[in-house]
Design an enzyme around this catalytic site. Structure first.
Site, PDB file in Angstrom:
ATOM      1  N   THR A  28       1.453   7.085   0.578  1.00  0.00           N
ATOM      2  CA  THR A  28       0.799   5.645   0.345  1.00  0.00           C
ATOM      3  C   THR A  28       0.480   5.735  -1.156  1.00  0.00           C
ATOM      4  O   THR A  28       0.417   6.757  -1.794  1.00  0.00           O
ATOM      5  CB  THR A  28      -0.746   5.926   0.921  1.00  0.00           C
ATOM      6  OG1 THR A  28      -1.513   4.903   0.506  1.00  0.00           O
ATOM      7  CG2 THR A  28      -1.459   7.104   0.431  1.00  0.00           C
ATOM      8  N   SER A  51       0.890  -1.295  -0.270  1.00  0.00           N
ATOM      9  CA  SER A  51      -0.158  -0.097  -0.023  1.00  0.00           C
ATOM     10  C   SER A  51       0.857   1.163  -0.086  1.00  0.00           C
ATOM     11  O   SER A  51       0.359   2.322   0.126  1.00  0.00           O
ATOM     12  CB  SER A  51      -0.957   0.140   1.284  1.00  0.00           C
ATOM     13  OG  SER A  51      -0.133  -0.149   2.360  1.00  0.00           O
ATOM     14  N   GLY A  90      -9.391   7.048   3.047  1.00  0.00           N
ATOM     15  CA  GLY A  90      -9.334   8.535   2.812  1.00  0.00           C
ATOM     16  C   GLY A  90     -10.763   9.242   2.658  1.00  0.00           C
ATOM     17  O   GLY A  90     -10.905  10.484   3.183  1.00  0.00           O
ATOM     18  N   THR A 115      -1.855   3.541   4.975  1.00  0.00           N
ATOM     19  CA  THR A 115      -0.891   4.515   4.535  1.00  0.00           C
ATOM     20  C   THR A 115      -0.004   4.537   5.756  1.00  0.00           C
ATOM     21  O   THR A 115      -0.332   4.217   7.117  1.00  0.00           O
ATOM     22  CB  THR A 115      -1.644   6.014   4.940  1.00  0.00           C
ATOM     23  OG1 THR A 115      -2.841   6.015   3.871  1.00  0.00           O
ATOM     24  CG2 THR A 115      -0.692   7.059   4.552  1.00  0.00           C
ATOM     25  N   THR A 117      -4.745   6.816   8.931  1.00  0.00           N
ATOM     26  CA  THR A 117      -4.777   5.912   7.922  1.00  0.00           C
ATOM     27  C   THR A 117      -6.218   5.295   8.135  1.00  0.00           C
ATOM     28  O   THR A 117      -6.987   5.250   8.788  1.00  0.00           O
ATOM     29  CB  THR A 117      -3.587   5.024   8.394  1.00  0.00           C
ATOM     30  OG1 THR A 117      -3.827   3.863   7.286  1.00  0.00           O
ATOM     31  CG2 THR A 117      -3.959   4.256   9.737  1.00  0.00           C
ATOM     32  N   GLY A 118      -6.409   4.704   6.798  1.00  0.00           N
ATOM     33  CA  GLY A 118      -7.667   4.177   6.535  1.00  0.00           C
ATOM     34  C   GLY A 118      -8.443   4.685   5.212  1.00  0.00           C
ATOM     35  O   GLY A 118      -7.839   4.938   4.507  1.00  0.00           O
ATOM     36  N   ARG A 165      -7.703   9.482  -8.692  1.00  0.00           N
ATOM     37  CA  ARG A 165      -8.253   9.464  -7.238  1.00  0.00           C
ATOM     38  C   ARG A 165      -7.070   9.871  -6.388  1.00  0.00           C
ATOM     39  O   ARG A 165      -5.801   9.364  -6.450  1.00  0.00           O
ATOM     40  CB  ARG A 165      -8.850   8.314  -6.856  1.00  0.00           C
ATOM     41  CG  ARG A 165      -9.428   8.228  -5.399  1.00  0.00           C
ATOM     42  CD  ARG A 165      -8.552   7.378  -4.436  1.00  0.00           C
ATOM     43  NE  ARG A 165      -9.105   7.261  -3.192  1.00  0.00           N
ATOM     44  CZ  ARG A 165      -8.448   7.071  -2.133  1.00  0.00           C
ATOM     45  NH1 ARG A 165      -7.211   6.896  -2.069  1.00  0.00           N
ATOM     46  NH2 ARG A 165      -9.046   7.102  -0.901  1.00  0.00           N
ATOM     47  N   VAL A 166      -7.411  10.859  -5.284  1.00  0.00           N
ATOM     48  CA  VAL A 166      -6.542  11.351  -4.361  1.00  0.00           C
ATOM     49  C   VAL A 166      -7.092  11.159  -2.934  1.00  0.00           C
ATOM     50  O   VAL A 166      -8.290  11.548  -2.954  1.00  0.00           O
ATOM     51  CB  VAL A 166      -6.034  12.704  -4.373  1.00  0.00           C
ATOM     52  CG1 VAL A 166      -5.233  13.121  -3.169  1.00  0.00           C
ATOM     53  CG2 VAL A 166      -5.470  12.804  -5.856  1.00  0.00           C
ATOM     54  N   GLY A 167      -6.408  10.247  -1.954  1.00  0.00           N
ATOM     55  CA  GLY A 167      -7.031  10.348  -0.809  1.00  0.00           C
ATOM     56  C   GLY A 167      -6.509  11.370   0.090  1.00  0.00           C
ATOM     57  O   GLY A 167      -6.285  12.602  -0.314  1.00  0.00           O
ATOM     58  N   ASP A 168      -6.783  11.091   1.392  1.00  0.00           N
ATOM     59  CA  ASP A 168      -6.465  12.017   2.524  1.00  0.00           C
ATOM     60  C   ASP A 168      -4.957  12.310   2.856  1.00  0.00           C
ATOM     61  O   ASP A 168      -4.552  13.466   3.290  1.00  0.00           O
ATOM     62  CB  ASP A 168      -6.949  11.683   3.935  1.00  0.00           C
ATOM     63  CG  ASP A 168      -6.394  10.252   4.373  1.00  0.00           C
ATOM     64  OD1 ASP A 168      -6.670   9.367   3.574  1.00  0.00           O
ATOM     65  OD2 ASP A 168      -5.783  10.245   5.408  1.00  0.00           O
TER      66      ASP A 168
HETATM   67  N1  GLY Z   1      -5.751   6.667   3.394  1.00  0.00           N
HETATM   68  C1  GLY Z   1      -5.398   6.680   2.189  1.00  0.00           C
HETATM   69  C2  GLY Z   1      -6.121   6.807   1.067  1.00  0.00           C
HETATM   70  O1  GLY Z   1      -7.353   6.591   1.455  1.00  0.00           O
HETATM   71  O2  GLY Z   1      -5.732   6.895  -0.096  1.00  0.00           O
END
Ligand code: GLY
Length: 303
Positions: A167, A47, A203, A149, A200-201, A177-180
Protein backbone atom coordinates in the site's frame (compact mmCIF):
# COMPACT_ATOMS: atom_id res chain seq x y z
CA UNK A 1 -5.17 -27.84 -4.27
CA UNK A 2 -4.04 -24.37 -5.33
CA UNK A 3 -5.91 -21.33 -4.11
CA UNK A 4 -5.50 -17.57 -3.95
CA UNK A 5 -7.52 -14.70 -2.50
CA UNK A 6 -6.92 -10.94 -2.78
CA UNK A 7 -8.52 -7.83 -1.35
CA UNK A 8 -10.81 -5.66 -3.50
CA UNK A 9 -11.81 -6.09 -7.10
CA UNK A 10 -8.52 -4.39 -8.00
CA UNK A 11 -6.71 -7.64 -7.10
CA UNK A 12 -8.63 -9.68 -9.72
CA UNK A 13 -5.97 -9.41 -12.45
CA UNK A 14 -3.19 -10.12 -9.96
CA UNK A 15 -4.99 -13.13 -8.46
CA UNK A 16 -5.63 -14.51 -11.97
CA UNK A 17 -1.94 -14.08 -12.76
CA UNK A 18 -0.88 -15.66 -9.46
CA UNK A 19 -3.18 -18.64 -9.95
CA UNK A 20 -1.71 -19.15 -13.42
CA UNK A 21 1.78 -19.15 -11.95
CA UNK A 22 0.77 -21.65 -9.26
CA UNK A 23 -0.71 -23.81 -12.01
CA UNK A 24 2.64 -23.67 -13.80
CA UNK A 25 4.38 -24.85 -10.64
CA UNK A 26 5.64 -21.51 -9.27
CA UNK A 27 6.69 -21.18 -5.67
CA UNK A 28 3.94 -19.77 -3.46
CA UNK A 29 6.05 -16.74 -2.43
CA UNK A 30 6.76 -15.93 -6.08
CA UNK A 31 3.10 -16.29 -7.06
CA UNK A 32 2.02 -13.89 -4.30
CA UNK A 33 4.79 -11.46 -5.26
CA UNK A 34 3.70 -11.43 -8.90
CA UNK A 35 0.03 -11.06 -7.98
CA UNK A 36 0.77 -8.04 -5.78
CA UNK A 37 3.24 -6.54 -8.30
CA UNK A 38 0.52 -6.71 -10.97
CA UNK A 39 -1.61 -4.36 -8.85
CA UNK A 40 1.36 -2.14 -7.89
CA UNK A 41 2.13 -1.60 -11.58
CA UNK A 42 -1.33 -0.28 -12.47
CA UNK A 43 -1.54 3.52 -11.97
CA UNK A 44 -5.35 3.27 -11.96
CA UNK A 45 -5.11 1.94 -8.38
CA UNK A 46 -4.26 5.03 -6.36
CA UNK A 47 -3.64 3.33 -3.02
CA UNK A 48 -0.90 0.96 -4.15
CA UNK A 49 2.49 1.32 -5.85
CA UNK A 50 2.89 3.37 -9.04
CA UNK A 51 0.20 6.07 -9.07
CA UNK A 52 -0.31 5.93 -5.28
CA UNK A 53 -1.53 9.14 -3.67
CA UNK A 54 1.02 11.32 -1.85
CA UNK A 55 1.48 12.24 1.80
CA UNK A 56 1.04 15.82 3.03
CA UNK A 57 4.37 16.85 1.57
CA UNK A 58 3.70 15.38 -1.85
CA UNK A 59 5.84 12.22 -1.42
CA UNK A 60 4.56 8.71 -2.12
CA UNK A 61 5.86 6.30 0.50
CA UNK A 62 5.10 2.59 0.35
CA UNK A 63 4.61 -0.17 2.93
CA UNK A 64 4.78 -3.81 1.80
CA UNK A 65 5.44 -7.22 3.31
CA UNK A 66 5.60 -10.91 2.53
CA UNK A 67 5.37 -13.89 4.91
CA UNK A 68 6.30 -17.52 4.35
CA UNK A 69 3.81 -19.77 6.11
CA UNK A 70 6.28 -22.65 6.29
CA UNK A 71 9.25 -20.97 7.95
CA UNK A 72 7.28 -18.06 9.49
CA UNK A 73 9.93 -15.76 8.03
CA UNK A 74 8.83 -12.37 6.84
CA UNK A 75 10.27 -9.49 4.90
CA UNK A 76 9.03 -5.99 4.37
CA UNK A 77 9.66 -2.34 3.69
CA UNK A 78 7.96 0.67 5.20
CA UNK A 79 7.88 4.37 4.48
CA UNK A 80 9.96 3.65 1.37
CA UNK A 81 10.13 5.92 -1.68
CA UNK A 82 10.90 5.23 -5.32
CA UNK A 83 10.87 1.42 -5.22
CA UNK A 84 8.85 0.53 -8.31
CA UNK A 85 7.59 -2.71 -6.73
CA UNK A 86 7.87 -2.65 -2.94
CA UNK A 87 6.66 -6.27 -2.83
CA UNK A 88 9.76 -7.32 -4.79
CA UNK A 89 11.92 -5.84 -2.04
CA UNK A 90 9.85 -7.81 0.51
CA UNK A 91 10.40 -10.96 -1.60
CA UNK A 92 14.18 -10.53 -1.27
CA UNK A 93 13.99 -9.68 2.43
CA UNK A 94 11.86 -12.70 3.35
CA UNK A 95 14.93 -14.85 2.66
CA UNK A 96 16.75 -13.19 5.56
CA UNK A 97 16.83 -14.29 9.18
CA UNK A 98 17.78 -10.80 10.38
CA UNK A 99 17.41 -7.27 9.05
CA UNK A 100 14.28 -8.38 7.21
CA UNK A 101 12.11 -5.31 7.85
CA UNK A 102 13.62 -2.09 6.55
CA UNK A 103 12.36 1.49 6.70
CA UNK A 104 12.91 4.64 4.65
CA UNK A 105 16.41 5.24 3.30
CA UNK A 106 17.61 1.81 4.47
CA UNK A 107 14.86 0.11 2.46
CA UNK A 108 15.63 2.25 -0.59
CA UNK A 109 19.35 1.52 -0.39
CA UNK A 110 18.60 -2.21 -0.08
CA UNK A 111 16.35 -2.13 -3.16
CA UNK A 112 18.91 -0.18 -5.21
CA UNK A 113 21.73 -2.52 -4.22
CA UNK A 114 19.54 -5.57 -4.93
CA UNK A 115 19.13 -4.25 -8.48
CA UNK A 116 15.39 -3.65 -8.18
CA UNK A 117 13.80 -1.05 -10.45
CA UNK A 118 13.74 2.40 -8.85
CA UNK A 119 11.19 4.95 -10.03
CA UNK A 120 9.29 7.99 -8.78
CA UNK A 121 5.86 6.53 -7.99
CA UNK A 122 4.07 9.87 -8.44
CA UNK A 123 1.99 10.24 -11.55
CA UNK A 124 0.81 13.65 -12.83
CA UNK A 125 -2.75 12.60 -11.90
CA UNK A 126 -1.75 11.77 -8.32
CA UNK A 127 0.08 15.08 -7.93
CA UNK A 128 -2.93 16.94 -9.34
CA UNK A 129 -5.18 15.29 -6.72
CA UNK A 130 -2.69 16.19 -4.01
CA UNK A 131 -2.65 19.87 -5.06
CA UNK A 132 -6.43 19.92 -5.27
CA UNK A 133 -6.78 18.37 -1.80
CA UNK A 134 -4.31 20.81 -0.24
CA UNK A 135 -6.35 23.65 -1.67
CA UNK A 136 -9.33 22.38 0.37
CA UNK A 137 -8.41 23.44 3.87
CA UNK A 138 -10.09 20.64 5.86
CA UNK A 139 -8.62 17.83 3.76
CA UNK A 140 -5.32 17.90 5.64
CA UNK A 141 -7.10 17.52 8.96
CA UNK A 142 -9.17 14.57 7.74
CA UNK A 143 -6.82 12.44 5.69
CA UNK A 144 -8.88 9.22 5.77
CA UNK A 145 -11.22 9.23 2.80
CA UNK A 146 -11.36 5.50 2.16
CA UNK A 147 -8.37 3.70 0.66
CA UNK A 148 -7.24 0.17 0.20
CA UNK A 149 -4.29 -2.14 0.59
CA UNK A 150 -3.78 -5.01 -1.80
CA UNK A 151 -3.38 -8.21 0.23
CA UNK A 152 -2.91 -11.62 -1.39
CA UNK A 153 -2.95 -15.05 0.31
CA UNK A 154 -1.97 -18.23 -1.48
CA UNK A 155 -1.78 -21.99 -1.12
CA UNK A 156 0.22 -24.12 -3.54
CA UNK A 157 -0.03 -27.75 -4.55
CA UNK A 158 2.63 -28.77 -2.01
CA UNK A 159 0.65 -27.18 0.85
CA UNK A 160 2.92 -24.15 1.14
CA UNK A 161 1.22 -20.89 2.04
CA UNK A 162 2.20 -17.21 1.77
CA UNK A 163 0.73 -13.78 2.49
CA UNK A 164 1.67 -10.48 0.86
CA UNK A 165 0.58 -6.85 1.26
CA UNK A 166 1.31 -3.52 -0.42
CA UNK A 167 0.00 0.00 0.00
CA UNK A 168 0.94 3.64 -0.36
CA UNK A 169 -1.06 4.23 2.83
CA UNK A 170 -3.38 7.08 3.59
CA UNK A 171 -3.70 9.93 1.17
CA UNK A 172 -2.25 13.06 2.86
CA UNK A 173 -0.78 11.02 5.70
CA UNK A 174 1.74 12.62 7.98
CA UNK A 175 5.27 12.04 6.64
CA UNK A 176 6.69 8.93 8.31
CA UNK A 177 3.27 7.46 9.12
CA UNK A 178 3.23 3.66 8.81
CA UNK A 179 0.03 1.62 8.67
CA UNK A 180 -0.69 -2.01 9.48
CA UNK A 181 0.35 -3.43 6.10
CA UNK A 182 4.06 -4.10 6.83
CA UNK A 183 3.38 -5.11 10.45
CA UNK A 184 3.25 -8.83 11.09
CA UNK A 185 0.14 -9.88 13.00
CA UNK A 186 -1.74 -6.71 12.12
CA UNK A 187 -1.69 -6.41 8.31
CA UNK A 188 -0.92 -10.09 7.65
CA UNK A 189 -0.07 -13.42 9.22
CA UNK A 190 0.56 -16.84 7.74
CA UNK A 191 1.21 -20.19 9.38
CA UNK A 192 0.79 -23.01 6.86
CA UNK A 193 -0.42 -25.35 9.61
CA UNK A 194 -3.53 -23.23 10.27
CA UNK A 195 -3.91 -20.72 7.44
CA UNK A 196 -3.28 -17.14 6.39
CA UNK A 197 -5.06 -13.85 6.96
CA UNK A 198 -4.67 -10.21 5.94
CA UNK A 199 -6.37 -6.90 6.58
CA UNK A 200 -7.29 -3.79 4.63
CA UNK A 201 -8.82 -0.55 5.81
CA UNK A 202 -7.68 1.94 8.39
CA UNK A 203 -4.35 0.68 9.74
CA UNK A 204 -4.69 2.47 13.05
CA UNK A 205 -7.82 0.40 13.80
CA UNK A 206 -6.41 -2.89 12.48
CA UNK A 207 -3.28 -2.57 14.67
CA UNK A 208 -5.37 -2.16 17.82
CA UNK A 209 -6.62 -5.73 17.47
CA UNK A 210 -3.61 -7.41 15.73
CA UNK A 211 -6.42 -8.65 13.53
CA UNK A 212 -4.55 -10.91 11.11
CA UNK A 213 -2.91 -12.84 13.93
CA UNK A 214 -6.25 -13.01 15.67
CA UNK A 215 -7.88 -14.60 12.60
CA UNK A 216 -5.12 -17.23 12.26
CA UNK A 217 -5.27 -17.88 15.99
CA UNK A 218 -9.03 -18.49 15.76
CA UNK A 219 -8.45 -20.89 12.86
CA UNK A 220 -5.80 -22.67 14.95
CA UNK A 221 -8.47 -23.18 17.59
CA UNK A 222 -10.83 -24.70 15.03
CA UNK A 223 -12.82 -21.82 13.52
CA UNK A 224 -13.50 -21.84 9.78
CA UNK A 225 -12.01 -18.93 7.77
CA UNK A 226 -15.27 -17.04 7.40
CA UNK A 227 -16.16 -17.45 11.04
CA UNK A 228 -12.65 -16.49 12.15
CA UNK A 229 -12.80 -13.24 10.13
CA UNK A 230 -16.27 -12.36 11.44
CA UNK A 231 -15.32 -13.14 15.05
CA UNK A 232 -12.05 -11.18 14.92
CA UNK A 233 -13.75 -8.17 13.36
CA UNK A 234 -16.76 -8.21 15.68
CA UNK A 235 -14.52 -8.81 18.71
CA UNK A 236 -12.61 -5.60 18.06
CA UNK A 237 -15.81 -3.75 17.20
CA UNK A 238 -17.31 -4.76 20.55
CA UNK A 239 -14.11 -3.94 22.44
CA UNK A 240 -13.97 -0.44 20.95
CA UNK A 241 -17.67 0.06 21.58
CA UNK A 242 -17.02 -0.49 25.29
CA UNK A 243 -14.61 2.46 24.99
CA UNK A 244 -17.43 4.51 23.46
CA UNK A 245 -15.82 4.28 20.01
CA UNK A 246 -17.11 3.09 16.65
CA UNK A 247 -14.61 1.04 14.71
CA UNK A 248 -13.85 2.61 11.36
CA UNK A 249 -13.32 0.78 8.03
CA UNK A 250 -11.76 -2.67 8.39
CA UNK A 251 -12.02 -5.72 6.11
CA UNK A 252 -10.38 -9.12 6.55
CA UNK A 253 -9.61 -12.09 4.32
CA UNK A 254 -8.48 -15.61 5.25
CA UNK A 255 -7.43 -18.85 3.56
CA UNK A 256 -7.03 -22.32 5.10
CA UNK A 257 -4.52 -25.07 4.25
CA UNK A 258 -7.47 -26.87 2.60
CA UNK A 259 -8.00 -23.93 0.22
CA UNK A 260 -11.20 -22.64 1.84
CA UNK A 261 -11.47 -18.86 1.98
CA UNK A 262 -13.46 -16.39 4.03
CA UNK A 263 -13.87 -12.65 4.56
CA UNK A 264 -15.55 -10.12 6.83
CA UNK A 265 -16.02 -6.38 6.73
CA UNK A 266 -17.29 -3.38 8.62
CA UNK A 267 -18.22 -1.82 5.27
CA UNK A 268 -21.62 -2.26 3.69
CA UNK A 269 -19.93 -4.25 0.91
CA UNK A 270 -16.34 -5.44 0.57
CA UNK A 271 -15.33 -6.94 -2.79
CA UNK A 272 -12.51 -9.47 -3.07
CA UNK A 273 -11.15 -11.82 -5.70
CA UNK A 274 -10.58 -15.52 -5.16
CA UNK A 275 -10.05 -18.71 -7.09
CA UNK A 276 -9.08 -22.36 -6.76
CA UNK A 277 -7.29 -24.41 -9.40
CA UNK A 278 -8.57 -22.11 -12.15
CA UNK A 279 -10.18 -18.76 -12.87
CA UNK A 280 -10.45 -16.01 -10.28
CA UNK A 281 -13.85 -14.50 -9.54
CA UNK A 282 -15.14 -11.52 -7.61
CA UNK A 283 -17.03 -12.07 -4.36
CA UNK A 284 -18.87 -9.62 -2.16
CA UNK A 285 -18.74 -9.75 1.65
CA UNK A 286 -21.36 -7.71 3.50
CA UNK A 287 -21.45 -6.16 6.95
CA UNK A 288 -24.26 -8.67 7.70
CA UNK A 289 -21.61 -11.43 7.69
CA UNK A 290 -22.80 -12.93 4.38
CA UNK A 291 -20.54 -13.54 1.38
CA UNK A 292 -21.64 -14.31 -2.18
CA UNK A 293 -20.26 -14.43 -5.70
CA UNK A 294 -20.74 -11.13 -7.58
CA UNK A 295 -22.66 -11.09 -10.85
CA UNK A 296 -20.56 -9.80 -13.80
CA UNK A 297 -22.32 -6.42 -13.63
CA UNK A 298 -21.79 -6.12 -9.88
CA UNK A 299 -18.16 -7.17 -10.17
CA UNK A 300 -17.40 -4.47 -12.74
CA UNK A 301 -18.88 -1.80 -10.49
CA UNK A 302 -16.57 -2.61 -7.55
CA UNK A 303 -13.30 -0.90 -6.56
N1 GLY B 1 -4.24 -0.44 5.80
C1 GLY B 1 -3.24 0.37 5.25
C2 GLY B 1 -2.96 1.60 5.97
O1 GLY B 1 -3.66 1.97 6.88
O2 GLY B 1 -2.02 2.26 5.60
Amino acid sequence: MRAMIGTWRMSLGGVARGLGLLEAGADCLDAVTEAVAFVEDDPAFTSVGFGGLPDREGCVTADAALMDGGTLRLGGVMSAQNIRNPIRAARRLVERAENCLLAGEGAQRFAREAGLEMQDLRTPQALARWREALAQRDAVRQPYRGHDTVCVLALDEAGRMAAGTSTSGLFLKEPGRVGDSPLVGSGFYCDARYGAAAATGLGEEIMRGCLSYEVVSLMRRGAGPHDACVRALRGLQARLKRQGETMRDVSLIALTPAGIFGAATSLRVFPFAAGKDGAAEVYLAGSDGQTRRASPGEADAQP
